[in-house]
Design a protein around this motif. Structure first.
Motif, PDB file in Angstrom:
ATOM      1  N   THR A  50       8.626   4.026 -10.083  1.00 30.59           N
ATOM      2  CA  THR A  50      10.001   3.897  -9.586  1.00 30.59           C
ATOM      3  C   THR A  50      10.386   5.083  -8.719  1.00 30.59           C
ATOM      4  O   THR A  50      11.032   4.916  -7.669  1.00 30.59           O
ATOM      5  CB  THR A  50      10.978   3.767 -10.764  1.00 30.59           C
ATOM      6  N   LEU A  51       9.989   6.290  -9.121  1.00 27.48           N
ATOM      7  CA  LEU A  51      10.283   7.478  -8.315  1.00 27.48           C
ATOM      8  C   LEU A  51       9.540   7.435  -6.983  1.00 27.48           C
ATOM      9  O   LEU A  51      10.072   7.865  -5.962  1.00 27.48           O
ATOM     10  CB  LEU A  51       9.898   8.743  -9.082  1.00 27.48           C
ATOM     11  N   THR A  52       8.316   6.918  -7.007  1.00 28.54           N
ATOM     12  CA  THR A  52       7.543   6.784  -5.771  1.00 28.54           C
ATOM     13  C   THR A  52       8.241   5.834  -4.806  1.00 28.54           C
ATOM     14  O   THR A  52       8.360   6.107  -3.609  1.00 28.54           O
ATOM     15  CB  THR A  52       6.125   6.262  -6.074  1.00 28.54           C
ATOM     16  N   LEU A  53       8.715   4.720  -5.342  1.00 28.52           N
ATOM     17  CA  LEU A  53       9.441   3.744  -4.528  1.00 28.52           C
ATOM     18  C   LEU A  53      10.720   4.350  -3.969  1.00 28.52           C
ATOM     19  O   LEU A  53      11.011   4.235  -2.775  1.00 28.52           O
ATOM     20  CB  LEU A  53       9.759   2.507  -5.367  1.00 28.52           C
ATOM     21  N   CYS A  54      11.467   5.007  -4.855  1.00 26.98           N
ATOM     22  CA  CYS A  54      12.749   5.599  -4.466  1.00 26.98           C
ATOM     23  C   CYS A  54      12.554   6.732  -3.458  1.00 26.98           C
ATOM     24  O   CYS A  54      13.221   6.779  -2.422  1.00 26.98           O
ATOM     25  CB  CYS A  54      13.476   6.120  -5.710  1.00 26.98           C
ATOM     26  N   GLY A  55      11.621   7.638  -3.755  1.00 24.91           N
ATOM     27  CA  GLY A  55      11.386   8.777  -2.875  1.00 24.91           C
ATOM     28  C   GLY A  55      10.871   8.361  -1.513  1.00 24.91           C
ATOM     29  O   GLY A  55      11.334   8.865  -0.476  1.00 24.91           O
ATOM     30  N   GLY A  56       9.918   7.441  -1.502  1.00 27.20           N
ATOM     31  CA  GLY A  56       9.364   6.989  -0.228  1.00 27.20           C
ATOM     32  C   GLY A  56      10.388   6.278   0.624  1.00 27.20           C
ATOM     33  O   GLY A  56      10.516   6.549   1.825  1.00 27.20           O
ATOM     34  N   ASP A  57      11.146   5.380   0.014  1.00 33.95           N
ATOM     35  CA  ASP A  57      12.162   4.630   0.763  1.00 33.95           C
ATOM     36  C   ASP A  57      13.316   5.524   1.213  1.00 33.95           C
ATOM     37  O   ASP A  57      13.961   5.252   2.227  1.00 33.95           O
ATOM     38  CB  ASP A  57      12.699   3.473  -0.085  1.00 33.95           C
ATOM     39  N   ALA A  58      13.576   6.596   0.465  1.00 37.66           N
ATOM     40  CA  ALA A  58      14.659   7.513   0.836  1.00 37.66           C
ATOM     41  C   ALA A  58      14.403   8.151   2.200  1.00 37.66           C
ATOM     42  O   ALA A  58      15.341   8.414   2.959  1.00 37.66           O
ATOM     43  CB  ALA A  58      14.824   8.588  -0.230  1.00 37.66           C
ATOM     44  N   PHE A  59      13.124   8.396   2.519  1.00 40.33           N
ATOM     45  CA  PHE A  59      12.785   8.987   3.812  1.00 40.33           C
ATOM     46  C   PHE A  59      13.255   8.096   4.962  1.00 40.33           C
ATOM     47  O   PHE A  59      13.569   8.592   6.044  1.00 40.33           O
ATOM     48  CB  PHE A  59      11.266   9.190   3.923  1.00 40.33           C
ATOM     49  N   HIS A  60      13.297   6.795   4.694  1.00 45.57           N
ATOM     50  CA  HIS A  60      13.714   5.853   5.725  1.00 45.57           C
ATOM     51  C   HIS A  60      15.183   5.451   5.597  1.00 45.57           C
ATOM     52  O   HIS A  60      15.899   5.336   6.589  1.00 45.57           O
ATOM     53  CB  HIS A  60      12.831   4.601   5.666  1.00 45.57           C
ATOM     54  N   LEU A  61      15.626   5.276   4.348  1.00 49.28           N
ATOM     55  CA  LEU A  61      16.974   4.755   4.131  1.00 49.28           C
ATOM     56  C   LEU A  61      18.074   5.796   4.328  1.00 49.28           C
ATOM     57  O   LEU A  61      19.164   5.458   4.794  1.00 49.28           O
ATOM     58  CB  LEU A  61      17.076   4.145   2.731  1.00 49.28           C
ATOM     59  N   VAL A  62      17.817   7.044   3.967  1.00 52.95           N
ATOM     60  CA  VAL A  62      18.840   8.078   4.161  1.00 52.95           C
ATOM     61  C   VAL A  62      19.192   8.220   5.654  1.00 52.95           C
ATOM     62  O   VAL A  62      20.383   8.246   5.999  1.00 52.95           O
ATOM     63  CB  VAL A  62      18.398   9.426   3.555  1.00 52.95           C
ATOM     64  N   SER A  87       7.293   5.754   4.060  1.00 55.80           N
ATOM     65  CA  SER A  87       7.532   4.625   3.162  1.00 55.80           C
ATOM     66  C   SER A  87       6.386   3.614   3.207  1.00 55.80           C
ATOM     67  O   SER A  87       6.091   2.959   2.204  1.00 55.80           O
ATOM     68  CB  SER A  87       8.862   3.929   3.494  1.00 55.80           C
ATOM     69  N   SER A  88       5.718   3.497   4.359  1.00 53.70           N
ATOM     70  CA  SER A  88       4.563   2.599   4.457  1.00 53.70           C
ATOM     71  C   SER A  88       3.427   3.093   3.565  1.00 53.70           C
ATOM     72  O   SER A  88       2.722   2.296   2.936  1.00 53.70           O
ATOM     73  CB  SER A  88       4.079   2.506   5.907  1.00 53.70           C
ATOM     74  N   ILE A  89       3.261   4.402   3.503  1.00 52.63           N
ATOM     75  CA  ILE A  89       2.214   4.982   2.665  1.00 52.63           C
ATOM     76  C   ILE A  89       2.584   4.877   1.188  1.00 52.63           C
ATOM     77  O   ILE A  89       1.767   4.449   0.355  1.00 52.63           O
ATOM     78  CB  ILE A  89       1.967   6.454   3.055  1.00 52.63           C
ATOM     79  N   THR A  90       3.823   5.251   0.842  1.00 47.76           N
ATOM     80  CA  THR A  90       4.230   5.218  -0.567  1.00 47.76           C
ATOM     81  C   THR A  90       4.289   3.787  -1.098  1.00 47.76           C
ATOM     82  O   THR A  90       4.030   3.548  -2.280  1.00 47.76           O
ATOM     83  CB  THR A  90       5.601   5.895  -0.761  1.00 47.76           C
ATOM     84  N   MET A  91       4.603   2.835  -0.225  1.00 46.76           N
ATOM     85  CA  MET A  91       4.626   1.435  -0.647  1.00 46.76           C
ATOM     86  C   MET A  91       3.218   0.965  -1.020  1.00 46.76           C
ATOM     87  O   MET A  91       3.038   0.171  -1.949  1.00 46.76           O
ATOM     88  CB  MET A  91       5.193   0.553   0.473  1.00 46.76           C
ATOM     89  N   THR A  92       2.224   1.490  -0.301  1.00 44.52           N
ATOM     90  CA  THR A  92       0.839   1.161  -0.611  1.00 44.52           C
ATOM     91  C   THR A  92       0.436   1.758  -1.955  1.00 44.52           C
ATOM     92  O   THR A  92      -0.200   1.093  -2.778  1.00 44.52           O
ATOM     93  CB  THR A  92      -0.098   1.688   0.496  1.00 44.52           C
ATOM     94  N   VAL A  93       0.837   3.007  -2.175  1.00 46.00           N
ATOM     95  CA  VAL A  93       0.570   3.670  -3.459  1.00 46.00           C
ATOM     96  C   VAL A  93       1.255   2.908  -4.589  1.00 46.00           C
ATOM     97  O   VAL A  93       0.726   2.790  -5.696  1.00 46.00           O
ATOM     98  CB  VAL A  93       1.056   5.136  -3.421  1.00 46.00           C
ATOM     99  N   PHE A  94       2.430   2.361  -4.299  1.00 39.81           N
ATOM    100  CA  PHE A  94       3.193   1.573  -5.271  1.00 39.81           C
ATOM    101  C   PHE A  94       2.341   0.442  -5.836  1.00 39.81           C
ATOM    102  O   PHE A  94       2.321   0.206  -7.048  1.00 39.81           O
ATOM    103  CB  PHE A  94       4.436   1.011  -4.572  1.00 39.81           C
ATOM    104  N   TYR A  95       1.600  -0.256  -4.972  1.00 36.43           N
ATOM    105  CA  TYR A  95       0.789  -1.387  -5.435  1.00 36.43           C
ATOM    106  C   TYR A  95      -0.451  -0.944  -6.200  1.00 36.43           C
ATOM    107  O   TYR A  95      -0.920  -1.663  -7.093  1.00 36.43           O
ATOM    108  CB  TYR A  95       0.436  -2.300  -4.253  1.00 36.43           C
ATOM    109  N   ILE A  96      -0.976   0.224  -5.879  1.00 35.69           N
ATOM    110  CA  ILE A  96      -2.080   0.759  -6.677  1.00 35.69           C
ATOM    111  C   ILE A  96      -1.596   1.029  -8.097  1.00 35.69           C
ATOM    112  O   ILE A  96      -2.263   0.684  -9.080  1.00 35.69           O
ATOM    113  CB  ILE A  96      -2.633   2.058  -6.050  1.00 35.69           C
ATOM    114  N   MET A  97      -0.410   1.633  -8.208  1.00 31.89           N
ATOM    115  CA  MET A  97       0.150   1.921  -9.531  1.00 31.89           C
ATOM    116  C   MET A  97       0.500   0.638 -10.273  1.00 31.89           C
ATOM    117  O   MET A  97       0.385   0.564 -11.501  1.00 31.89           O
ATOM    118  CB  MET A  97       1.374   2.833  -9.403  1.00 31.89           C
TER     119      MET A  97
END
Length: 226
Positions: A50-62, A87-97
């Motif tokens: 969840t933190l990975t999703l939130c942190g990665g998306d924050a780079f784009h959404l903020v 966010s493209s990178i963290t989203m990929t990591v999201f699916y590994i997790m």
């Protein structure tokens, strides 16, 4: 003067509220996972997910929130481009997790070696492609060829994870087959946006159900927690 005279329109305000609510939801969810995990590795991993999703998306959404409130400028455009890359990178990591969450949720089930290999290889390939400067993340033109390639590879990662949750079905009565629907919705909305949003801005509205699908994935973890 142009930036100072900018007045946000109602759609801009609604977008900013939605994006802020999404980030806040993920942050609160992560806190709940860590607080009530009681040392359970599954829910600790859900918290990291969840933190990975939130942190990665924050780079784009903020930057998007700032743009919605104050208008655009070159600095914001650059931040949005970098945010998309992160966010493209963290989203990929999201699916590994998410694959490892499957392993911890269903310890009695064995992951097919070929599926695990497909998920890992496609995820690594996508991350490498996302690092290429030729993606032109910070330009309006981008790179359509690389966009198609990196998202086609990403779709392979998603299909691999989908297969896992199809295999587990309703094991233990967890009803995690809903994860299949959530992932399909997220990809079904995400891919058209990445491919066509620059030429057809209205396609960007698909990011709303895509975002809701990710919130649904996190909500499934909270349901298991409580």
């Amino acid at each position: 003067m142009k930036e100072n005279s900018y007045k946000p329109q109602m759609p801009d305000v609604m977008e900013a509220i939605f994006d802020a609510a999404y980030l806040l939801f993920n942050l609160v969810a992560a806190i709940l996972f860590f607080t009530f995990s009681k040392g359970n590795v599954l829910f600790i991993l859900y918290g990291i997910l969840t933190l990975t999703l939130c942190g990665g998306d924050a780079f784009h959404l903020v930057p998007r929130i700032i743009r919605a409130v104050h208008g655009s400028n070159d600095k914001i455009k650059r931040q949005l481009g970098i945010g998309l890359q992160v966010s493209s990178i963290t989203m990929t990591v999201f699916y590994i997790m998410l694959m490892y969450i499957w392993k911890l949720t269903f310890p009695e089930l064995k992951i097919p070696v070929i599926i695990e290999a497909i998920i890992w290889i496609s995820a690594i390939v996508r991350i490498v492609i996302c690092i290429f400067p030729q993606n032109n993340w910070c330009t309006d033109e981008g790179n359509m060829k690389l966009s198609i390639i990196r998202n086609a590879v990403f779709a392979v990662t998603g299909v691999g994870v989908i297969i896992l949750y199809i295999i587990s079905g309703n094991t233990y009565g967890y009803h995690m087959t809903r994860m299949v629907a959530a992932i399909i919705i997220s990809f079904g909305c995400y891919l058209p946006v990445t491919l066509f949003s620059k030429t057809k801005p209205k396609v960007g509205l698909l990011m709303i159900p895509k975002t809701c699908a990710y919130m649904w994935i996190i909500a499934m973890g909270l349901q298991l927690l409580f």
